[in-house]
Motif scaffolding. Structure first.
Motif, short mmCIF file in Angstrom:
data_model
loop_
_atom_site.label_atom_id
_atom_site.label_comp_id
_atom_site.label_asym_id
_atom_site.label_seq_id
_atom_site.Cartn_x
_atom_site.Cartn_y
_atom_site.Cartn_z
N ARG A 102 0.72 -31.34 32.05
CA ARG A 102 1.90 -31.10 31.22
C ARG A 102 3.15 -30.84 32.07
NH1 ARG A 102 0.11 -26.68 26.90
NH2 ARG A 102 2.17 -27.23 26.09
N ASP A 103 2.97 -30.69 33.37
CA ASP A 103 4.08 -30.49 34.30
C ASP A 103 4.95 -29.29 33.91
OD1 ASP A 103 5.38 -31.22 36.64
OD2 ASP A 103 6.87 -32.43 35.60
N LEU A 104 4.29 -28.23 33.48
CA LEU A 104 4.99 -26.98 33.15
C LEU A 104 5.07 -26.09 34.38
CD1 LEU A 104 3.25 -26.06 29.75
CD2 LEU A 104 5.63 -26.80 30.03
N PRO A 105 6.07 -25.19 34.43
CA PRO A 105 6.05 -24.16 35.47
C PRO A 105 4.99 -23.12 35.11
CG PRO A 105 7.86 -23.76 33.96
CD PRO A 105 7.24 -25.07 33.54
N LEU A 106 4.69 -22.24 36.03
CA LEU A 106 3.79 -21.12 35.75
C LEU A 106 4.33 -19.89 36.46
CD1 LEU A 106 1.28 -19.95 34.44
CD2 LEU A 106 -0.03 -20.66 36.44
N ASN A 107 4.85 -18.96 35.67
CA ASN A 107 5.49 -17.77 36.23
C ASN A 107 4.57 -16.56 36.26
OD1 ASN A 107 7.66 -19.32 34.28
ND2 ASN A 107 8.46 -18.88 36.31
N ILE A 108 3.60 -16.51 35.35
CA ILE A 108 2.70 -15.36 35.27
C ILE A 108 1.28 -15.85 35.01
CG2 ILE A 108 2.13 -13.21 34.07
CD1 ILE A 108 5.13 -13.19 33.14
N LEU A 109 0.35 -15.45 35.86
CA LEU A 109 -1.07 -15.68 35.62
C LEU A 109 -1.73 -14.32 35.46
CD1 LEU A 109 -3.67 -17.34 35.43
CD2 LEU A 109 -3.78 -17.29 37.94
N LEU A 110 -2.24 -14.06 34.27
CA LEU A 110 -2.83 -12.76 33.99
C LEU A 110 -4.34 -12.92 33.81
CD1 LEU A 110 -1.08 -10.17 31.71
CD2 LEU A 110 -3.50 -10.08 32.23
N ASN A 111 -5.08 -12.51 34.84
CA ASN A 111 -6.54 -12.61 34.83
C ASN A 111 -7.12 -11.39 34.13
OD1 ASN A 111 -6.60 -15.05 36.32
ND2 ASN A 111 -6.30 -13.93 38.22
N ASN A 112 -7.27 -11.51 32.81
CA ASN A 112 -7.62 -10.37 31.98
C ASN A 112 -9.05 -10.41 31.44
OD1 ASN A 112 -7.12 -8.20 29.75
ND2 ASN A 112 -7.61 -10.07 28.61
N ALA A 113 -9.58 -11.60 31.17
CA ALA A 113 -10.90 -11.71 30.53
C ALA A 113 -11.98 -11.06 31.39
CB ALA A 113 -11.23 -13.17 30.28
N GLY A 114 -13.03 -10.58 30.74
CA GLY A 114 -14.11 -9.98 31.50
C GLY A 114 -15.32 -9.67 30.64
N VAL A 115 -16.43 -9.42 31.32
CA VAL A 115 -17.67 -9.00 30.65
C VAL A 115 -18.14 -7.71 31.30
CG1 VAL A 115 -18.35 -11.34 29.99
CG2 VAL A 115 -19.05 -10.44 32.22
N MET A 116 -18.96 -6.97 30.56
CA MET A 116 -19.40 -5.66 31.03
C MET A 116 -20.81 -5.34 30.55
SD MET A 116 -17.53 -2.00 30.32
CE MET A 116 -18.20 -0.45 30.92
N LEU A 117 -21.67 -4.94 31.46
CA LEU A 117 -23.03 -4.47 31.17
C LEU A 117 -23.89 -5.51 30.45
CD1 LEU A 117 -22.31 -0.76 30.12
CD2 LEU A 117 -22.44 -1.79 32.39
N LEU A 118 -23.76 -6.76 30.87
CA LEU A 118 -24.60 -7.81 30.29
C LEU A 118 -26.02 -7.72 30.84
CD1 LEU A 118 -22.29 -10.95 30.55
CD2 LEU A 118 -22.63 -9.48 28.58
N PRO A 119 -27.01 -8.10 30.04
CA PRO A 119 -28.38 -8.21 30.58
C PRO A 119 -28.40 -9.23 31.71
CG PRO A 119 -28.37 -8.38 28.17
CD PRO A 119 -26.93 -8.45 28.62
N GLU A 120 -29.39 -9.16 32.56
CA GLU A 120 -29.44 -10.07 33.70
C GLU A 120 -29.43 -11.51 33.23
OE1 GLU A 120 -31.89 -10.71 37.90
OE2 GLU A 120 -32.69 -9.36 36.35
#
Length: 327
Positions: free
Chosen positions: A118-136
């Motif tokens: 799309r040839d857009l600029p990127l000013n902010i990358l926010l790495n927010n997603a996550g998982v917690m205490l998942l079974p193996e």
């Protein structure tokens, strides 16, 4: 037998003791109030996990300020619903959803390819997603889930978007990478010869290790960017204990209690989003010298001593590059 029990129970005890300490400090301190942020017209942001919780509140606030925000998430129905709610609230909002599964390196690559086309600029990358205490379990590519989703998927996403982030920044208007970490990093331990927790598995330990890895990555990236003189900064943020779905994998009795406790004692997603937004938008953090660091409740905070070791950070960086087949 005793060694196995110790490996399983010790991380649980350490994490819950840390959580109790963090909660007490949080209850005794006033939540950070986000100052008025400048308009973000013309800026483009990517927020992983922006369909709910803290991520949703971040997207909502950025959209209100005029930013073009792309939600990257695994749940298409949830992401599209978030877009609808925000657009109903702010008629001029520029918000969209694109499929992104951080447990699949192919999905990460497809997401980046779609964005770059799309040839857009990127000013902010926010790495927010996550998982917690998942079974193996393992990701699509065979990595332990916490390490694969919380850390490695975001590492690849950031790596592939670095050129766009650098090109979009300029003096006085640096681009920013913001990594949502956790105080759990304080009891994490990086074992380069066992990043997938094959020797012994504890969901509690795996979560802490992934958050420490994320912090090391954030710190090393910022140092590399400063040394190269690029108009891009990287920092990590701890949003505190927030009432979100992240805790849904707690042991069942604790999970039931947590839902009640969280409503009474934890911060709301909107409150948890304030420091994240501050790190992403505040003019006070503009530039390489002012940016970077680890932020808690609106203030820069010291992390555990191993987090400052440049050689450890570099070793994890190089190992990650090898695991992902990058150059």
């Amino acid at each position: 037998m005793l060694s196995a029990i110790r490996c399983y129970l010790l991380p649980i005890i350490k994490l819950y003791l840390l959580a109790l300490k963090v909660l007490l400090v949080q209850l005794l301190s006033r939540p950070f109030r986000l100052p008025v942020m400048p308009r973000q017209d013309g800026k483009v942001a990517i927020v992983t996990g922006g369909g709910r919780g803290i991520g949703y509140e971040v997207v909502r606030h950025m959209a209100r300020l005029g930013a073009h925000v792309i939600i990257g998430g695994r749940d298409e129905q949830e992401g599209l619903a978030a877009v609808r709610r925000i657009c109903e609230e702010y008629k001029e909002a520029k918000v969209e959803f694109t499929k992104l599964d951080l447990a699949s390196l192919q999905s990460v690559r497809q997401f980046v390819q779609s964005f770059k086309e799309r040839d857009l600029p990127l000013n902010i990358l926010l790495n927010n997603a996550g998982v917690m205490l998942l079974p193996e379990g393992r990701t699509e590519d065979g990595f332990e889930q916490h390490f694969g989703v919380n850390y490695l998927g975001h590492f690849l996403l950031t790596w592939l978007l670095l050129d766009t982030l650098k090109d979009s920044g300029k003096c006085g208007y640096f681009s920013r990478v913001v990594n949502v970490s956790s105080s759990a990093h304080r009891i994490g331990e990086i074992r380069l010869n066992d990043l997938n927790s094959c020797q012994s598995y504890s969901a509690h330990a795996a979560y802490c290790h992934s958050k420490l890895a994320q912090l090391w990555f954030s710190s090393h990236l910022h140092q590399e960017l400063q040394c190269g003189g690029f108009p891009l900064s990287s920092c990590a943020v701890d949003p505190g204990m927030v009432d979100t779905a992240l805790y849904r994998h707690l042991w069942t009795p604790l999970c039931l209690a947590q839902s009640t406790i969280a409503r009474l004692l934890f911060r709301t997603p909107a409150e948890g989003a304030t420091t994240v937004l501050f790190a992403a938008l505040s003019p006070a953090l503009e530039g390489g010298e002012c940016g970077g660091g680890y932020w808690v409740n609106g203030h820069r905070e010291m992390t555990t001593p191993p987090s400052f070791d440049p050689q450890l950070q570099l070793s994890l960086w190089e190992t990650s590059v090898q695991l992902l087949g990058l150059q």
